[in-house]
Design a protein around this motif. Structure first.
Motif, PDB file in Angstrom:
ATOM      1  N   TYR A 545       0.853  -1.187   0.000  1.00  0.00           N
ATOM      2  CA  TYR A 545       0.000   0.000   0.000  1.00  0.00           C
ATOM      3  C   TYR A 545       0.892   1.240   0.000  1.00  0.00           C
ATOM      4  O   TYR A 545       1.878   1.290   0.736  1.00  0.00           O
ATOM      5  N   TRP A 546       0.550   2.224  -0.833  1.00  0.00           N
ATOM      6  CA  TRP A 546       1.281   3.483  -0.714  1.00  0.00           C
ATOM      7  C   TRP A 546       0.819   4.186   0.560  1.00  0.00           C
ATOM      8  O   TRP A 546      -0.132   3.760   1.205  1.00  0.00           O
ATOM      9  N   ARG A 547       1.481   5.258   0.926  1.00  0.00           N
ATOM     10  CA  ARG A 547       1.283   5.803   2.266  1.00  0.00           C
ATOM     11  C   ARG A 547       0.351   7.003   2.313  1.00  0.00           C
ATOM     12  O   ARG A 547      -0.486   7.140   3.202  1.00  0.00           O
ATOM     13  N   ALA A 548       0.558   7.949   1.369  1.00  0.00           N
ATOM     14  CA  ALA A 548      -0.205   9.203   1.412  1.00  0.00           C
ATOM     15  C   ALA A 548      -0.104   9.889   0.064  1.00  0.00           C
ATOM     16  O   ALA A 548       0.738   9.530  -0.759  1.00  0.00           O
ATOM     17  N   THR A 549      -0.983  10.869  -0.150  1.00  0.00           N
ATOM     18  CA  THR A 549      -0.766  11.762  -1.291  1.00  0.00           C
ATOM     19  C   THR A 549      -0.623  13.173  -0.750  1.00  0.00           C
ATOM     20  O   THR A 549      -1.231  13.529   0.267  1.00  0.00           O
ATOM     21  N   LYS A 550       0.181  13.956  -1.491  1.00  0.00           N
ATOM     22  CA  LYS A 550       0.310  15.370  -1.153  1.00  0.00           C
ATOM     23  C   LYS A 550      -0.938  16.103  -1.649  1.00  0.00           C
ATOM     24  O   LYS A 550      -1.720  15.545  -2.428  1.00  0.00           O
ATOM     25  N   ASP A 551      -1.060  17.360  -1.282  1.00  0.00           N
ATOM     26  CA  ASP A 551      -2.170  18.164  -1.798  1.00  0.00           C
ATOM     27  C   ASP A 551      -2.179  18.156  -3.323  1.00  0.00           C
ATOM     28  O   ASP A 551      -3.227  18.250  -3.948  1.00  0.00           O
ATOM     29  N   SER A 552      -0.990  18.032  -3.916  1.00  0.00           N
ATOM     30  CA  SER A 552      -0.881  18.035  -5.378  1.00  0.00           C
ATOM     31  C   SER A 552      -1.321  16.712  -5.991  1.00  0.00           C
ATOM     32  O   SER A 552      -1.424  16.593  -7.199  1.00  0.00           O
ATOM     33  N   GLY A 553      -1.535  15.708  -5.166  1.00  0.00           N
ATOM     34  CA  GLY A 553      -1.909  14.393  -5.697  1.00  0.00           C
ATOM     35  C   GLY A 553      -0.720  13.450  -5.828  1.00  0.00           C
ATOM     36  O   GLY A 553      -0.889  12.244  -6.034  1.00  0.00           O
ATOM     37  N   GLU A 554       0.493  13.981  -5.683  1.00  0.00           N
ATOM     38  CA  GLU A 554       1.696  13.140  -5.782  1.00  0.00           C
ATOM     39  C   GLU A 554       1.734  12.140  -4.621  1.00  0.00           C
ATOM     40  O   GLU A 554       1.405  12.472  -3.485  1.00  0.00           O
ATOM     41  N   LYS A 555       2.137  10.913  -4.954  1.00  0.00           N
ATOM     42  CA  LYS A 555       2.125   9.870  -3.921  1.00  0.00           C
ATOM     43  C   LYS A 555       3.385   9.859  -3.062  1.00  0.00           C
ATOM     44  O   LYS A 555       4.464  10.215  -3.533  1.00  0.00           O
ATOM     45  N   LEU A 556       3.225   9.375  -1.838  1.00  0.00           N
ATOM     46  CA  LEU A 556       4.363   9.039  -0.967  1.00  0.00           C
ATOM     47  C   LEU A 556       4.279   7.547  -0.686  1.00  0.00           C
ATOM     48  O   LEU A 556       3.187   7.015  -0.505  1.00  0.00           O
ATOM     49  N   GLY A 557       5.440   6.922  -0.637  1.00  0.00           N
ATOM     50  CA  GLY A 557       5.453   5.503  -0.286  1.00  0.00           C
ATOM     51  C   GLY A 557       5.031   4.609  -1.438  1.00  0.00           C
ATOM     52  O   GLY A 557       4.479   3.532  -1.221  1.00  0.00           O
ATOM     53  N   SER A 558       5.320   5.051  -2.645  1.00  0.00           N
ATOM     54  CA  SER A 558       4.936   4.262  -3.820  1.00  0.00           C
ATOM     55  C   SER A 558       6.172   3.879  -4.617  1.00  0.00           C
ATOM     56  O   SER A 558       7.202   4.554  -4.544  1.00  0.00           O
ATOM     57  N   LYS A 559       6.059   2.839  -5.409  1.00  0.00           N
ATOM     58  CA  LYS A 559       7.208   2.444  -6.244  1.00  0.00           C
ATOM     59  C   LYS A 559       7.597   3.554  -7.214  1.00  0.00           C
ATOM     60  O   LYS A 559       8.693   3.557  -7.753  1.00  0.00           O
ATOM     61  N   GLU A 560       6.683   4.536  -7.403  1.00  0.00           N
ATOM     62  CA  GLU A 560       7.026   5.711  -8.234  1.00  0.00           C
ATOM     63  C   GLU A 560       8.048   6.617  -7.552  1.00  0.00           C
ATOM     64  O   GLU A 560       8.628   7.491  -8.185  1.00  0.00           O
TER      65      GLU A 560
END
Ligand code: GLC
Length: 803
Positions: A545-560
């Protein structure tokens, strides 16, 4: 056979009964301290004899001055000794730091003792806080082990703080302190005419409403309360002028740089012994100050109070006990984790790496879970206290100070949910759903509302703040304080918060039924389904599972992501909260093993952030590998033990537990640095050059949780509303273990046998000598609820569950 010291190492060992940690070299890599508190008055005390004291709140009501300098560790309340030949040393090593010919510091439950021998004088310096008085007592036992008659001069020293007095404002603050010497009480008294806290009468217009006192059992030969005469201009505390002279200057009043120093001179013939007792405290009145100072002029009173402290801890720590094949687990679970959580976190709320004093809304609620199997009424008090620190819209203070009740109201999105979370655990322990009918006011509305209302206001508030795709908003951070800028515009999402909310919705759906709130139960069950679906559809990153998204929609905790590619909490809680199905639960724990697990435990995230990211928050500003930025954050690491146990990975659960067990880490003290008897807040991760170094000890939410995950995740002794569930998930090599625990007033003495090398699964049950047929198909077995005040012996045999 002589009893063996346990886990001996370069700097110390545990006493044979495990109840003391004995430090044998004062030059530990960092101060190794004790946090001693009776729930109101408290002190920190290091292996060098340094530390500070407070009453009620370590920040707002500090009794003595202390600066946070973990390298020098030379702020404290000290006892100096000098002799006829001009030798000078301290009973607690610092600040003189003479080379003792013998030295041992024993940290125990509610007391510390430094035993040393310097220049032929043996001293035993005991410090403790009586159970019910706002003071500390020092007992100094001296013995002349030399062949000469010795003329000793004993001098105490401390700097008064008396309330709040920041170091950058000490010149201002000292002008409000006044001291006097009370000859009858054999004590120095100190008051302050300003207390920099908000009160009904104005911020700058209140006196510190206590009387500070420092007394001695010997009639002092002289005293001083002025730092200038005591130290000498540009003098040093290592060799103060006052200590070296025949008597102290005797200065007191309103015009000083205020300290307290008492002097006693006496002669010790060869072999002769002498006991001197001292007090230090913050009394509510002059009368009480005098009474306490006089009471502890008697050695018997002092020793009696010390024995009572021992009894209190015996009761608190003795209520649960385990015996497993791992003595390091036993030591932590039986004594030290509980002691740390209660004395350090719930009562003291302060230590060396952080001076707190305040209550963290989520922090002390979680800590109070340590009381569930010991004395659940204390957990309940904590729950109700926190309910009173909630606003009517469901939001809560992030933290607040006792005394002033001033708090921080922010947009951290998870704080409020810990109230229903801990309430649900309390109900599982006690079966007492009626607690939800207790009434407490809100901060902004004095009309009392039921605890159930407090809880559902919290749940509903978080539920209302979801993104268009149904994930909760992270706001100013969720459990992770360092994610402080991810969602300030209230767009960023949190997957972890979704897991957490899911757990609470499921639990409260059940609880609502028992409370007769059918509609709400159905509503919560429906919400749980929705959020689980959203998490599994939107929050799944392929392998974790990824962790969070920023206000911009960018993911945190993702393979990206190159940095912060995978976060621990989004995996462990998917399992703990029943969001992940069996397949995904296995996948995420594989990912934890593969990417996050390192030598010192599971990291909070990998790889660490190398440069600050203004849209993540201060987490990305820490040095890489440190604390939340890719270190082992012990609090979160404990949840990995729970998750591994839950899916039947016994070997992994135990391995993770052992990696973060301070006794295990402490085997390499020059790498680990931290105390081996309490948990650290964090251990540096591989992105730090100090990989493996522990820090932020004592003041961490990991203590109560590590206790709980050992009991529940590994040993599998889990309270549920229906009864106590026995569902071990252990090392297949463990042949037997035992747990004594109270549950709803009855004592359960449980022996778990594992003749066929199982990891999990229970096949036979015997209660009080009678075999009980197991009909359940699940892994564990549910024990009946026995009448209070009865004792029962339970034998559980592991094996393939009945099918
Ligand atoms: C600190 C905070 C705690 C928070 C944790 C993670 O320990 O006191 O509330 O959950 O950091 O950021």
């Amino acid at each position: 056979m002589p009893e063996q010291n346990l886990f001996p190492g370069k700097y110390g060992y545990f006493s044979p009964d495990g109840r003391e940690y004995v430090i044998t070299d004062p030059r530990t890599p960092r101060p190794w301290i004790n946090v001693i508190s009776n729930g109101d008055y408290g002190l920190t005390f290091s292996q060098g004899g340094s530390g500070y004291s407070w009453r009620t709140d370590a920040q707002l009501n500090r009794l003595t001055r202390w600066e946070q300098d973990l390298l020098r560790d030379d702020w404290g309340k000290y006892i100096y000794l000098t002799d006829e030949a001009g030798h000078c040393w301290s009973a607690g090593w610092k600040p003189v730091a003479a080379e003792p010919s013998e030295y041992r510091c024993r940290h125990g439950f509610g007391y510390s003792i430094i035993e040393s021998r310097n220049f032929g004088i043996r001293s035993v310096f005991t410090i403790f806080v009586p159970n019910d008085e706002p003071c500390e007592v020092w007992i100094l036992e001296l013995k002349n082990t030399s062949k000469r008659t010795r003329r000793l001069r004993l001098t105490t020293y401390l700097e008064w703080c008396l309330g709040v007095a920041p170091d950058w404002h000490r010149e201002f603050h000292r002008t409000f302190i006044e001291t006097e010497f009370d000859r009858d009480a054999q004590a120095i008294l100190a008051r302050k005419r300003l207390w920099e806290i908000p009160t009904a009468r104005g911020h700058w217009n209140a006196s510190w409403n206590y009387v500070g006192f420092h007394g001695c059992s010997l009639p002092p030969n002289s005293f001083d309360t002025d730092k200038e005469t005591f130290l000498g201009r540009y003098g040093s505390i290592q060799r103060p002028r006052g200590v070296m002279g025949t008597s102290l200057a005797g200065r007191s009043g309103k015009w000083l740089d205020p300290i307290a120093s008492l002097r006693a001179n006496f002669v010790l013939r060869p072999g002769e012994e002498r006991v001197v007792c001292f007090t230090l405290g913050a009394a509510g009145s002059l009368e009480q100050a005098r009474d306490i100072a006089q009471k502890y002029q008697s050695q018997e009173s002092a020793k009696g109070a010390l024995a009572a402290v021992g009894q209190r801890w015996e009761t608190l720590l003795g209520t649960t006990s385990v015996t497993t094949p791992d003595p390091a687990l036993d030591l932590m679970v039986n004594y030290w984790l509980k002691y740390q959580a209660i004395s350090g976190r719930i009562w003291g709320r302060t230590a060396y790496y952080q001076t707190g004093g305040a209550y963290g809304f989520r922090d002390q609620l979680q800590d109070s879970q340590v009381f569930l199997p010991i004395d659940p009424a204390r957990t309940r008090d904590q729950i109700l206290l926190h309910a009173r620190h909630q606003f009517k819209d469901g939001s809560v203070y992030h933290w607040w100070h006792p005394i002033t009740e001033v708090g921080l109201h922010n947009d951290m999105s998870d704080n409020l949910l810990w109230l229903p979370f801990v309430a649900a655990n309390y109900i599982a322990e006690t079966g007492e759903v009626a607690v939800l009918r207790d009434r407490e006011p809100f901060l902004d509305d004095s009309a009392p509302a039921t605890l159930f209302e407090h809880c559902h206001r919290a749940i509903d508030r978080v539920w209302a703040k979801r993104s268009p795709r149904g994930l909760p908003l992270i706001g100013a951070g969720d459990w992770n304080d360092g994610l402080s800028a991810v969602g300030l515009d209230m767009k960023g999402e949190s997957v972890w918060l979704g897991h957490f909310l899911h757990r609470i919705l499921l639990d409260f759906s059940d609880i609502a039924v028992r409370l007769g709130e059918r509609n709400r139960s159905v509503e919560y069950r429906g919400r749980a389904d929705l959020i689980r679906e959203a998490l599994n559809q939107e929050g799944w990153d392929g392998e974790w599972y990824w962790r969070a998204t920023k206000d911009s929609g960018e993911k945190l905790g993702s393979k990206e992501n190159k940095e912060g590619m995978i976060y621990l909490n989004a995996q462990t809680w998917a399992v703990i909260a029943d969001v992940a199905d069996e397949t995904r639960a296995g996948q995420v724990m594989d990912a934890v093993e593969r990417y996050l697990e390192h030598k010192a435990g599971p990291l909070l995230l990998v790889p660490a952030y190398q440069t600050p990211d203004a849209n993540i928050g201060y987490l990305s500003r820490y040095a890489p590998g440190v604390r939340e930025n890719g270190g082992v954050y012990t609090h979160a690491a404990t949840w990995a033990v729970l998750a591994a146990g839950k899916i039947g990975r016994g070997e992994m659960a135990y391995r993770l537990f052992s990696k973060i067990n301070p006794i295990v880490r402490g085997r390499k003290p020059d790498e680990y640095f931290a105390e081996p008897y309490v948990t650290p807040g964090n251990i540096d991760g591989p992105d730090s050059p100090h990989y493996g170094r522990g820090g932020w000890t004592w003041y961490t939410g990991s203590a109560a949780w590590l206790f709980r995950v050992a009991m529940e995740g590994i040993l599998g002794i889990r309270p549920t509303t229906e009864g106590l569930l026995i569902d071990p998930c252990i090392m297949p090599t463990w042949k037997v273990f035992r747990v004594r625990r109270k549950f709803r007033g009855a004592l359960y003495d449980i022996e778990v046998r594992n003749p066929s090398k199982m990891i999990a699964g229970v096949s036979a049950l015997e209660i009080d000598g009678v075999t009980v047929h197991i009909t359940s198909r699940s892994r564990g077995v549910l024990l009946p609820v026995f009448p209070p005040e009865t004792d029962h012996r339970v034998v559980v045999t592991m094996g393939k569950p009945w099918r």
